[in-house]
Scaffold this active site. Structure first.
Site, PDB file in Angstrom:
ATOM      1  N   LYS A  50      12.492  -3.561 -18.132  1.00 39.01           N
ATOM      2  CA  LYS A  50      11.294  -3.305 -18.952  1.00 39.01           C
ATOM      3  C   LYS A  50      11.524  -3.789 -20.374  1.00 39.01           C
ATOM      4  O   LYS A  50      10.640  -4.389 -20.993  1.00 39.01           O
ATOM      5  CB  LYS A  50      10.955  -1.815 -18.917  1.00 39.01           C
ATOM      6  CG  LYS A  50      10.574  -1.337 -17.512  1.00 39.01           C
ATOM      7  CD  LYS A  50      10.561   0.171 -17.440  1.00 39.01           C
ATOM      8  CE  LYS A  50      10.249   0.652 -16.039  1.00 39.01           C
ATOM      9  NZ  LYS A  50      10.499   2.087 -15.854  1.00 39.01           N
ATOM     10  N   LEU A  54       0.850  -1.205   0.000  1.00 41.43           N
ATOM     11  CA  LEU A  54       0.000   0.000   0.000  1.00 41.43           C
ATOM     12  C   LEU A  54       0.880   1.247   0.000  1.00 41.43           C
ATOM     13  O   LEU A  54       0.653   2.191   0.752  1.00 41.43           O
ATOM     14  CB  LEU A  54      -0.918  -0.018   1.231  1.00 41.43           C
ATOM     15  CG  LEU A  54      -1.981  -1.121   1.241  1.00 41.43           C
ATOM     16  CD1 LEU A  54      -2.645  -1.230   2.621  1.00 41.43           C
ATOM     17  CD2 LEU A  54      -3.056  -0.869   0.175  1.00 41.43           C
TER      18      LEU A  54
END
Ligand SMILES: NC(=O)c1ccc[n+]([C@@H]2O[C@H](COP(=O)([O-])OP(=O)(O)OC[C@H]3O[C@@H](n4cnc5c(N)ncnc54)[C@H](OP(=O)(O)O)[C@@H]3O)[C@@H](O)[C@H]2O)c1
Length: 437
Positions: free
Chosen positions: A207, A12
């Site tokens: 990536k 979170l």
């Protein structure tokens, strides 16, 4: 209406809290779009007391993300912890093993374990969605995996790290040094306290390895990527690039060549007039070249809580819309078991144009000796000039060369020869030039 989709969010922090907030704020709109409610029914993080500025309603709290993945009353496990091992890997494996769909933004995890995790997901008949893992909010995974069916990709390249692009943009716009830009980026929260991972190209490489697999149907091979960061880019390079009609960008490039697939991350000169050269600051961009479509360029926000949450929520919404019993498409566009071994093209055989900046003794014969080394290695020059800008004194001069297409091996040999000749007063700088539309 179908039953609500129950979501468990592990992590979170910047992204996780944004996802929880947007799911709450946009609940009615998402219900209309997906035909069912999406509810956060479980959450996990390290510190249960920390105020995250978001109402988590009646979501059940788990100290242990793995336990949440295994036991919580959820349909989808959203991994936003980060890291390529530890709780991220363990919890994703546990969730897939328990037959739950997984959404993750974790490029490091996928670069290392993506194929193995895809195999588990496909065996279990669940989705492993990861749009946010590459270029944050830009929907590049969906574009490559779904919208470009039938296309054969020849090259995919992009600006995949906002921190590096921010630094290079400011260096050019304000004429300040790499170190000064980096300090500012850290102060403004665009760069980590330890920026190595970003500025030396590791984040871009993670990536890129995912895009390569999607582009060419190969197993992910993040460790095989040639990598150079931006820390040795100087004002002299930026100015010379500008004078020659180029702009310097840190690109990740994957390209099919005759000798295999090139995967490389390095500072690159792109024509100032090209579309990718107009991508400034923290913005990301991905260019995809295919046989049918030609070149497509997507650009947009590559990081940040809301932009990343946008991609994560898109992935969750896809799961909400999927029909029970429906066979899901493979994680990397082809069944994980059919992904081909990656055939690496050696960097020495890379073909392209090169920018070479040499700081040399101001002596008679140096210019001719440099030109001879180039000719000896069959390198044809587009230009060779003694450049006005650069760290010049009476005793030294800067020579800038731009080559026509040649090979990396030839350039390395020529530059080694010039170094051995004893004409250089500083390390030579070599920057590859990339074709871009
Ligand atoms: N930030 C971005 O712009 C961005 C963009 C694209 C992708 N991503 C990816 O998104 C992921 C999350 O990034 P972030 O920036 O949101 O990270 P972050 O702000 O550091 O948040 C990480 C969260 O994980 C929690 N956590 C750590 N260890 C845990 C454990 N053992 N069990 C459960 N929770 C644990 C932390 O709990 P506490 O809060 O209690 O410490 C924190 O809430 C990473 O994979 C990152 O690469 C981030």
């Amino acid at each position: 209406m179908a039953e609500a989709l129950r979501v468990g969010i592990a992590g979170l922090g910047t992204v996780g809290a944004s996802v929880a907030r947007v799911l709450g704020d946009k609940a009615a709109e998402l219900t209309r779009q997906c035909g069912r409610d999406i509810v956060v029914s479980a959450v996990s993080a390290r510190d249960p007391k920390r105020d995250r500025g978001v109402d988590l309603g009646s979501a059940e709290w788990f100290d242990d993300a793995v336990k949440m993945a295994e036991k919580a009353d959820i349909d989808v496990f959203v991994e936003l912890i980060g890291g390529d091992e530890g709780p991220a890997l363990a919890s994703v494996k546990a969730a897939l093993g328990a037959g739950r769909h997984v959404v993750t933004a974790n490029k490091a995890l996928l670069a290392k374990h993506g194929v193995q995790l895809a195999e588990i997901a496909e065996k279990k008949g669940v989705l492993l969605n990861y749009e946010a893992a590459v270029a944050g909010g830009i929907p590049v995974i969906k574009t490559m995996r779904e919208a470009m069916a039938g296309n054969s990709v020849t090259r995919v390249f992009g600006i995949l790290n906002g921190t590096c692009n921010y630094i290079l943009t400011r260096m050019e716009a304000e004429g300040i040094s790499f170190d000064a830009c980096l300090k500012d980026a850290q102060r403004l929260g665009y760069a980590e306290a330890d920026p190595t991972f970003d500025i030396e190209g590791h984040d871009t490489a993670h990536k890129l390895s995912i895009l390569t697999s999607l582009a060419f149907g190969t197993k992910i091979a993040a460790n095989d990527i040639y990598m150079e960061g931006i820390s040795n880019i100087s004002q002299a390079d930026i100015r010379a690039a500008g004078d020659l009609g180029y702009r310097i960008k840190l690109l990740g490039v994957a390209q099919r060549t005759e000798s295999g697939i090139e995967q490389r991350v390095h500072p690159t000169m792109v024509p100032t007039a090209s579309v990718i050269a107009q991508v400034h600051g923290v913005t990301n961009a991905v260019a995809i070249e295919t046989d049918i479509l030609g070149e497509l360029l997507l650009s947009g926000p590559g990081a940040g809580g809301n932009a990343t949450a946008s991609a994560v929520i898109g992935d969750i919404a896809d799961i909400a819309k999927s029909r029970p019993g429906f066979q899901h498409g493979p994680v990397f566009g082809r069944p994980a078991k059919e992904l081909k071994p990656y055939k690496k093209a050696q960097m020495r055989s890379h073909a392209g144009g090169y920018f070479i900046r040499l700081t040399v003794h101001d002596r008679i014969g140096v210019f001719a000796a440099i030109a001879k080394r180039m000719a000896d290695n069959d390198i044809s020059l587009e230009s060779i000039v003694q450049h006005a800008s650069g760290p010049e004194t009476d005793a030294q001069k800067t020579v800038i060369l731009v080559t026509h297409e040649t090979t990396e091996a030839a350039v390395r040999k020529a530059v080694d020869g010039i170094t051995k000749d004893g004409h250089l007063t500083d390390k030579p700088q070599v920057i590859r030039i990339e074709r871009a539309g």
